[in-house]
Enzyme design. Structure first.
Site, short mmCIF file in Angstrom:
data_model
loop_
_atom_site.label_atom_id
_atom_site.label_comp_id
_atom_site.label_asym_id
_atom_site.label_seq_id
_atom_site.Cartn_x
_atom_site.Cartn_y
_atom_site.Cartn_z
N ASP A 171 2.75 58.59 34.93
CA ASP A 171 2.55 60.02 34.66
C ASP A 171 0.99 60.27 34.53
O ASP A 171 0.29 59.41 34.67
CB ASP A 171 3.31 60.09 33.17
CG ASP A 171 3.16 61.69 32.48
OD1 ASP A 171 2.93 62.46 33.41
OD2 ASP A 171 3.16 61.76 31.32
N ASP B 259 -0.68 62.90 31.76
CA ASP B 259 -1.04 63.05 30.36
C ASP B 259 -0.86 61.79 29.36
O ASP B 259 0.56 61.69 29.35
CB ASP B 259 -0.51 64.57 29.81
CG ASP B 259 -1.10 65.63 30.91
OD1 ASP B 259 -2.56 65.65 30.72
OD2 ASP B 259 -0.10 66.39 31.30
#
Length: 587
Positions: free
Chosen positions: A137, A139
């Site tokens: 991912d 963030d």
């Protein structure tokens, strides 16, 4: 085995064998004249016989007199039902004082075995030797943000409430409170209450807040007919309040400003005696927070001031470089737009960051990405121009938008346990991957570093060691039902409750630890252990291990099991001489 018994085992390991000295004299040669091995064996036997008996209230005065060599028979009969109330009181407090003394003697030993916050912890056995493909991912996995970002999100959402939803201007007086909430909390949408719930769906009393103020325990118990929240009222699989579920669970780090804002608006309404509908408030705050992301307000602010909002120093570049040089394949699946990711990765890694990844997917719409087969991939240019051609292959160097995991698997063939995916959101990033697709999963939990540092402090070690010892005393001495004994035990229970509150406050004055509700794991912790094979504070922890390393979870005894095996600890967790093998040169 009880906490007290465990700490007695620790004493045995460290040769600190002075417990209840008056009851452990032996016949024959004094202890100091017996050779070390024999002394240890004898004391171990005495510990086993006496403590199991004494603490269960089964030792008769005669046995104690024989084993301790006590000349005063009255002292030895304190454990019997014939003892007077004062004798029982004195005896219980003598056991208490001796246990506390020996507990305090353990503090220096335990303090030396502090936990390394750069450790990777395992919930499920996993070998990096088997991992060929690494997914990420963006963030709070590749990019970490400062607290300034939470303040920014709070302020923008607060202003949206005022300007677009016509909330009172007085809300501008409220500012973001950095240490007020922790993630993993539940919010009762209909009652406007924020709280912490444990793995068994029980509310932790003392952690229920309406606005910025705690709700008295009696009021909580009255509202919920106790402390238990029925399964049908809990949040749904992804932590959302939908389809009749009255609870919303806040699982990602971006939810901290949302919880803050909910509490502040509730506080304002109560302070000014304004009648309001809690459901409307929840939906309005949710919409305002969503606008900060969806309308790109947050993205533009971060892009304009990278140094203020992105925390550089989590060694993301070093981790990606290490994987790339070892020939691992890598991909990125994020909900963020490409322009935002590109500028952030340029700042963190460098302009050639895309050379490290085999596939880059943006605006994926997780968790829908993992379940919705209907959305096809769409190629997007660096300028944001969308292509309309059908995607037959996911190519390195190109950027893709949306799509779904089933199509991803078909086009790449990257299936099963050879894939390891990292993310910070236990539900949106990890749950479906481990339950439905057999990928290995790694959770990034930045809060780990702070909590481990607290756990390593002398204050915390002292509190927890004595709390365990005191709990063992209460557990075993509760069998004495005479009034004098029960009065002593009740005093111990009050002390235990006070200590439990102290340990909560060390982590967070309002809600305590992210991982524990007093003794039980939190609901967050339970989901973490189910959906993440491994977890760590940041990706930089990978730099401490080579690609042949196998992560082993502790074999923690079940409640009905005795710990006949030595206690296990995650490799490198204890601050002992730990020299990890590396495949690259030390920096």
């Amino acid at each position: 085995m009880t906490p007290l018994s465990l700490y007695l085992c620790s004493l045995l390991k460290n040769n600190k064998l002075l417990i209840c000295y008056n009851y452990l004299h032996t016949h024959g040669a004094p202890l100091h004249l017996v050779d070390r091995a024999a002394r240890k064996t004898r004391l171990a036997r005495l510990l086993d016989m006496n403590f199991r008996a004494v603490f269960r209230g089964r030792v008769t005065g005669k046995v104690l007199a024989q084993q301790s060599g006590a000349k005063n028979y009255r002292e030895a009969t304190m454990c019997t039902s014939s003892a007077s109330g004062q004798d029982m009181t004195n005896w219980l407090w003598s056991i208490y004082n001796e246990t506390k003394k020996q507990t305090e003697a353990l503090i220096p030993v335990i303090s030396k075995n502090s936990v390394n916050p750069n450790t990777i912890f395992a919930n499920n056995e996993m070998s990096l030797h088997d991992i060929e493909i690494y997914g990420f991912d963006y963030d709070y996995t590749l990019a970490f943000y400062s607290r300034h970002l939470h303040t920014l999100i709070f302020n923008i959402a607060r202003d949206i409430l005022i300007q677009e939803h016509r909330y009172p201007e007085g809300l501008r007086e409220y500012e973001y409170i950095p240490n007020f909430v922790v993630r993993g909390l539940h919010y009762d949408v209909q009652k406007a209450l924020l709280m912490k719930i444990d793995a068994f769906h029980y509310i932790q009393l003392g952690t229920v807040y309406r606005g910025l103020h705690p709700v008295p325990d009696k009021e909580v118990i009255a509202m919920y007919d106790g402390c238990h929240v029925p399964l049908e009222n809990m949040s749904d699989f992804y932590g959302k309040s939908s389809h009749g579920h009255t609870m919303k669970q806040f699982m990602d780090i971006f939810s901290l400003p949302e919880m803050n804002l909910l509490c502040c608006v509730n506080d304002y309404f109560m302070k000014h005696n304004i009648d309001y509908e809690p459901v409307h408030l929840y939906k309005d705050v949710k919409a305002a927070i969503g606008d900060v992301h969806v309308k790109g307000i947050m993205y533009r602010a971060v892009e304009a001031d990278m140094e203020n909002y992105i925390s550089y120093g989590e060694q993301t570049h070093a981790v990606l470089k290490k994987l790339y040089e070892d020939g691992k394949k890598m991909f990125l699946i994020t909900n963020s737009p490409f322009d935002f990711v590109d500028r952030g990765m340029n700042y963190i890694v460098g302009k050639d960051w895309r050379d490290l990844f085999d596939i880059v997917i943006v605006q994926a719409d997780k968790p829908g990405f993992f379940n919705d087969r209907r959305k096809p991939f769409r190629r997007v240019t660096d300028k944001g121009v969308l292509h309309w051609d059908r995607i037959h292959k996911l190519e390195k160097g190109k950027i893709y938008k949306q799509g779904n995991l089933y199509e991803f698997l078909r086009l790449t063939g990257w299936r099963g346990s050879k894939v390891l995916y990292f993310g910070d959101h236990i539900y949106s990033d990890l749950a479906d991957l481990t339950l439905k697709h057999g990928w290995r999963t790694g959770a990034i939990i930045p809060e780990l570093r702070k909590e481990i540092k607290i756990m390593n402090t002398e204050q915390y070690v002292h509190l927890m060691t004595w709390l365990q010892g005191l709990t063992g005393l209460i557990e075993h001495m509760q069998v004495h039902r005479d009034p004098a004994s029960q009065s002593v035990v009740q005093e111990w229970i009050k002390e235990r409750e006070a200590m439990r509150s102290q340990t909560k406050d060390i982590f967070n004055s309002q809600f305590g630890s992210l991982f524990r509700t007093y003794h039980n794991p939190t609901y967050f912790s339970r989901r973490l252990s189910r959906f993440a094979d491994i977890y760590m504070a940041s990706l930089s922890c990978l730099l401490n291990y080579d690609f042949q390393h196998t992560f082993f979870p502790r074999r923690t005894p079940l409640q009905h099991e005795s710990p006949f095996w030595p206690e296990q600890t995650s490799a490198g967790a204890l601050k002992m001489p730990f020299i990890p093998h590396r495949t690259t040169t030390e920096e």
